[in-house]
Scaffold this active site. Structure first.
Site, PDB file in Angstrom:
ATOM      1  N   ASP A  57      96.410  59.471 -10.331  1.00  0.00           N
ATOM      2  CA  ASP A  57      96.283  60.313 -11.521  1.00  0.00           C
ATOM      3  C   ASP A  57      95.481  61.576 -11.217  1.00  0.00           C
ATOM      4  OD1 ASP A  57      96.577  61.008 -14.194  1.00  0.00           O
ATOM      5  OD2 ASP A  57      94.748  59.978 -14.793  1.00  0.00           O
ATOM      6  N   ASN A  80     106.826  59.020 -17.983  1.00  0.00           N
ATOM      7  CA  ASN A  80     106.793  60.325 -17.312  1.00  0.00           C
ATOM      8  C   ASN A  80     108.073  61.139 -17.501  1.00  0.00           C
ATOM      9  OD1 ASN A  80     104.772  59.218 -14.479  1.00  0.00           O
ATOM     10  ND2 ASN A  80     104.152  60.129 -16.417  1.00  0.00           N
TER      11      ASN A  80
END
Length: 237
Positions: free
Chosen positions: A18, A66
């Site tokens: 991340d 995503n």
């Protein structure tokens, strides 16, 4: 850094990669630049896990959520996935077993073919298992497992009351593998983001305030040292 053999040998580690976008934004770069740097970090950390004797590592590369990102960014990530996460890592000369977890049917057929070939070619290897989670979500994985067992029940192959936790685990993408001992989240965030929800029941959580493109081997050392300090009681005393 030199480590005793028992430092990380046999560990199973989940890693939520991340912070790529924030890393790029801080430098006035397009988000794709952050993903490219993050892919290079993936390669180095995967190598290091193997060197440390880790038994399995799970990298969260692309989630089912995503797809909501801009098309340009999604396309760039998929291109990097092919160039860096697959072709750019020397798997064939390594004693590493490759596994891809998630619903790959939504991916480009060429990527699917390459993923299938890597899994097949490495199936007999006995070293670390390198898992890459692509189009993966913890809740969809649990639903998929429940559907498989429900289908068996409808077919008369088992009774609903006979379904066990072991059966559910065997229906997960990670069947036959060790649940993660700890899940690492860099970038300062403190959530699982739909990652390995079933498998993380007793995983330790380790958060670090470093964006993934800046993540180093020293950072992984620090995460493992933090985990090694923990007392895992699994509900006992």
């Amino acid at each position: 850094m030199e480590h005793p053999k028992e430092f990380a040998e046999g560990l199973s580690i989940g890693i939520i990669m991340d912070g790529n976008g924030r890393w790029a934004k801080q430098r006035g770069l397009p988000r794709t630049a952050g993903h490219k740097k993050g892919a290079a970090v993936f390669q180095d950390i995967a190598n290091y896990c193997d060197e440390l004797g880790v038994s399995s590592v799970y990298f969260y590369a692309f989630s089912t959520e995503n797809w909501k990102r801009p098309l340009e960014e999604v396309n760039a990530i998929m291109k990097l996935f092919g160039e860096y996460l697959l072709k750019g890592f020397n798997y064939k000369d390594r004693n590493i077993r490759m596994k891809f977890i998630g619903d790959r049917t939504a991916l480009d057929p060429k990527l699917q073919k390459l993923m299938n070939e890597l899994e097949e070619d490495s199936a007999g290897k006995t070293g670390m298992t390198l898992n890459i989670a692509v189009n993966y979500g913890g809740r969809p994985e649990i639903v998929r497992a429940a559907q498989q067992l429900a289908a068996k029940a409808v077919a008369g192959e088992l009774k609903p009351e006979d379904i066990t936790e072991e059966m559910m685990s065997d229906a997960m993408y990670t069947t036959g593998q060790k649940d993660p001992d700890f899940i690492l989240r860099p970038s300062g965030e403190k959530r699982l983001s739909n990652f390995m929800l079933w498998q993380a029941a007793y995983s330790e959580l380790v958060e670090m305030d470093v964006l993934w493109p800046d993540f180093t081997r020293d950072d992984l050392d620090a995460a493992i040292m933090e985990f090694n300090k923990r007392s895992r009681r699994f509900g006992g005393i």
